[in-house]
Scaffold this active site. Structure first.
Site, PDB file in Angstrom:
ATOM      1  CB  THR A 243      -4.220  -6.740  15.269  1.00  0.00           C
ATOM      2  OG1 THR A 243      -3.969  -6.683  16.667  1.00  0.00           O
ATOM      3  CG2 THR A 243      -5.134  -5.606  14.886  1.00  0.00           C
TER       4      THR A 243
ATOM      5  CE  LYS B 151     -11.052  -5.065   6.572  1.00  0.00           C
ATOM      6  NZ  LYS B 151      -9.772  -5.791   6.476  1.00  0.00           N
TER       7      LYS B 151
ATOM      8  NE  ARG C 298      -4.030  -0.378   1.856  1.00  0.00           N
ATOM      9  CZ  ARG C 298      -5.114  -0.588   2.597  1.00  0.00           C
ATOM     10  NH1 ARG C 298      -5.503   0.320   3.459  1.00  0.00           N
ATOM     11  NH2 ARG C 298      -5.808  -1.703   2.474  1.00  0.00           N
TER      12      ARG C 298
ATOM     13  CD  GLU D 152     -10.074  -5.853  11.512  1.00  0.00           C
ATOM     14  OE1 GLU D 152      -9.055  -6.393  11.958  1.00  0.00           O
ATOM     15  OE2 GLU D 152     -10.110  -5.269  10.420  1.00  0.00           O
TER      16      GLU D 152
ATOM     17  CG  ASP E  60     -11.993  -2.111   0.138  1.00  0.00           C
ATOM     18  OD1 ASP E  60     -12.438  -1.421   1.078  1.00  0.00           O
ATOM     19  OD2 ASP E  60     -11.198  -3.048   0.325  1.00  0.00           O
TER      20      ASP E  60
ATOM     21  CG  ASP F 104     -14.161   0.166   3.500  1.00  0.00           C
ATOM     22  OD1 ASP F 104     -15.032  -0.598   3.041  1.00  0.00           O
ATOM     23  OD2 ASP F 104     -13.015  -0.220   3.789  1.00  0.00           O
TER      24      ASP F 104
ATOM     25  CB  SER G  54      -9.121  -0.294   1.993  1.00  0.00           C
ATOM     26  OG  SER G  54     -10.211  -0.460   2.857  1.00  0.00           O
TER      27      SER G  54
ATOM     28  CG  ASP H  52     -12.709  -4.335   3.199  1.00  0.00           C
ATOM     29  OD1 ASP H  52     -12.978  -3.130   3.414  1.00  0.00           O
ATOM     30  OD2 ASP H  52     -11.543  -4.781   3.283  1.00  0.00           O
ATOM     31  NE  ARG H  53     -12.504  -0.467   7.131  1.00  0.00           N
ATOM     32  CZ  ARG H  53     -11.883   0.338   7.987  1.00  0.00           C
ATOM     33  NH1 ARG H  53     -11.346  -0.154   9.072  1.00  0.00           N
ATOM     34  NH2 ARG H  53     -11.794   1.618   7.748  1.00  0.00           N
TER      35      ARG H  53
END
Length: 617
Positions: free
Chosen positions: A404, A442, A67, A428, A328, A326, A169, A330-331
């Site tokens: 994590t 996720k 990233r 998470e 992308d 978000d 993301s 995934d959250r």
């Protein structure tokens, strides 16, 4: 330091031999006219500092892949670094899988783009595809943008060797990323990251076919899985739809925003799959836009700023709940209008409690055999709320903590599934939820539909999300958390801060025994592998000496973890007070936690002495 003309080959030399060599190699390898001219312009201007920033060190390939900002040079995301990364990844897969050419890989991408350097997620995805095709590896390349969870779903569904998702993301608009999934459908864990990293370094020179993205798109090795996966995914998540009749007749009004990302069409389809009325879409944010024009940061975790337009639409339509993905998808963030007219944005831990409660409730209604619960698992990362532990204790299922990051939960979930266990839920605190084992990561799309059903069901009982959350805390014990961070750019200071905690009061190898008058009952240090709660003082979770992470447990039910971030110059803290059921004086509990956090900051962080910057408000 300025550049110097070198008439011999028309290049100006920078006065830094290593940099000169890196520039020479770059200009030999790079075939993207935009990044080439950006580099040449910097050389002409003698912009040595800017060049050093772009060329001093290659982006590090870790378990989260890559990233970085899009732009020229080895420290940025661009055509050449994508080709180099994919060549390394391809070689590594060839080593690991004898049947790579039969099974192949999948590549997905979001809508990010950086016109100045000619980079975009779609372009990067097609270059990655060209690399694999050049080695005879079949590629499932999505013909359009997809949510991140579609890539791990495709790996599992089609039995592929690996998956790549090109996305950054919720990062700022100039960034992009390259996320990697293994054959088990979960993100990679060590030692794969090191193996891939080494293979990248060994394959830096572009292979002749790697640049031929247009030709690769015509190859018979290339397939578009879009229609098939779209259909399969929305069929798979319907296993988690338990109240279709309620959904059909529900009067609840819900607003959804995809924050200029990929989520809009997919969440609409997910609601349709559950027979829920379509959510109201925030018009200004529903179409993908790499500029993210209406938000400062495209991160729904930032709460209200990102949700301003959603609240306005909700007021106009009379909606009481806002869902936000978000970019992308995934959250998932959720906010609910309170009786007072104020909006409450739930924390990731609070949503973890609600979704965990809901998913278990639905499971329990379908499984009358009392012994079945012994095979049920839920997971959470170690810095997330312990509420699932409390529910598990009372209901009889298993709760397990991981390190994590969803890579650990996805891989652990796969282990349990392979042993015939049921994994119902994982989460998470960073608003990431896995509500279905068909995606071992996720997934904000399935979580949105499942939340929609939970909200509709609760409405039939005249119960809001806030009221239900209180009911969960009343039954299983209040879990109040407070998470934040300090910014620190000095590695030495960070190291010193943690070393002081390991040699507290100048006693070597001795940790603090109390803080703010509350005694410390257990210490777990996942940097060194020490855990005085275990019979042999050895931590059960994997340890890593490259990152700092210490957890303190307190006699009053408090838990605090201090850790460094892998991607940002932050020292984060995660604290929670876990009260026993029946202890429901929330104001008193909140004050107790606030006092503990203040003491931890003053005694353990020492922000004045260490010159730490607080989280910007």
């Amino acid at each position: 330091m300025t550049g110097r003309e070198d008439t011999e080959n028309g290049l100006s030399t920078t006065g830094d031999l290593v940099l000169d060599q890196a520039l020479k190699q770059w200009l030999e390898y790079d075939k993207n006219p935009k990044t080439v001219s950006l580099v040449k312009d910097m050389m002409k201007e003698g912009a040595v500092e800017a060049l050093q920033k772009c060329f001093s060190s290659r982006m590090e390939f870790g378990t989260a892949g890559l990233r970085a900002a899009m732009g020229p040079g080895i420290s940025c995301m661009n055509d050449l670094t994508i080709i180099q990364t994919t060549q390394g990844f391809c070689r590594y897969l060839e080593k690991c899988f004898a049947n790579l050419k039969e099974r192949g890989v999948v590549i997905g991408y979001d809508a990010r783009a950086h016109p100045a350097s000619g980079g975009s997620s779609k372009r990067f995805a097609s270059l990655a595809a060209a690399v694999f095709v050049s080695r005879g590896v079949p590629v499932q390349l999505f013909s359009d943008i997809t949510p991140t969870p579609f890539v791990p779903f495709t790996v599992s569904h089609m039995g592929l060797c690996a998956g790549i998702m090109v996305t950054a993301s919720h990062n700022p608009k100039q960034d992009n990323g390259y996320k990697v999934y293994w054959e088990n459908g979960a993100q990679i864990v060590p030692p794969h990251d090191k193996g891939i990293s080494k293979a990248i370094e060994e394959n830096l020179e572009p292979w002749p076919e790697s640049w031929k993205a247009e030709e690769a798109l015509k190859s018979s090795l290339l397939r578009d899985p879009y229609q098939d996966i779209h259909k399969q995914y929305f069929t798979a998540i319907q296993k988690h739809c338990h109240h279709r009749e309620i959904n059909k007749s529900s009067e609840v009004k819900i607003v959804h925003t995809s924050v200029h990302g990929v989520g809009h069409a997919f969440v609409q389809s997910a609601f349709k799959a559950f027979d829920l009325h379509p959510p109201y879409a925030v018009e200004e944010q529903k179409d993908p836009d790499p500029e993210f024009p209406t938000v400062k940061y495209p991160n729904p975790e930032e709460g209200e700023g990102v949700l301003t337009l959603s609240f306005a639409l909700a007021e106009r339509e009379g909606a009481t709940v806002v869902l936000a993905n978000d970019p992308d998808a995934d959250r998932l963030a959720i906010a609910e209008k309170q009786k007072s007219g104020q909006w409450r944005v739930f924390s990731g831990n609070e949503l973890g409690a609600l979704l965990g409660w809901w998913v278990f409730r639905c499971w329990k209604q379908q499984n009358s055999d009392p012994a079945a619960v012994k095979k049920v698992y839920m997971l959470a990362s170690t810095v997330s709320s312990k509420i699932l532990r409390a529910i598990a204790l009372k209901e009889g299922f298993h709760f397990e903590e991981t390190l994590t990051g969803f890579k650990w939960m996805g891989n652990r979930a796969k282990d349990h599934l392979d042993q015939g266990k049921t994994v119902l839920f994982a989460f998470e605190e960073a608003i990431g939820y896995m509500c279905s084992p068909s995606v071992l990561d996720k997934d904000g799309v399935s979580a949105a539909a499942i939340s929609g059903e939970m909200i509709s069901y609760l409405a039939t009982k005249n119960t809001s999300l806030s009221q239900q959350l209180t009911a969960i805390y009343e039954e299983y014990g209040y879990h109040i958390s407070k998470n934040s961070y300090f910014i620190c750019h000095e590695q030495e200071v960070i190291r010193g801060l943690f070393e002081r905690l390991r040699n507290y009061g100048d006693k070597k190898g001795s940790y603090p025994t109390e803080c703010g008058g509350i005694s410390i009952t257990a210490v777990r240090d996942l940097t060194t592998g020490y855990d005085n709660n275990q019979p042999d003082n050895k931590a059960v979770l994997p340890t890593s000496s490259s990152s700092q992470m210490i957890t303190f447990s307190f006699s009053n039910g408090g838990v605090a973890t201090m850790r460094t971030s892998g991607t940002e110059p932050k020292i984060k803290y995660y604290t929670e007070l876990c009260a026993a059921p029946g202890n429901s004086d929330v104001t008193k509990l909140q004050k107790e936690l606030d006092d503990l956090v203040d003491a931890i900051i003053e005694n353990f962080f020492q922000p004045q002495k260490n010159k730490l910057q607080p989280k910007p408000e």
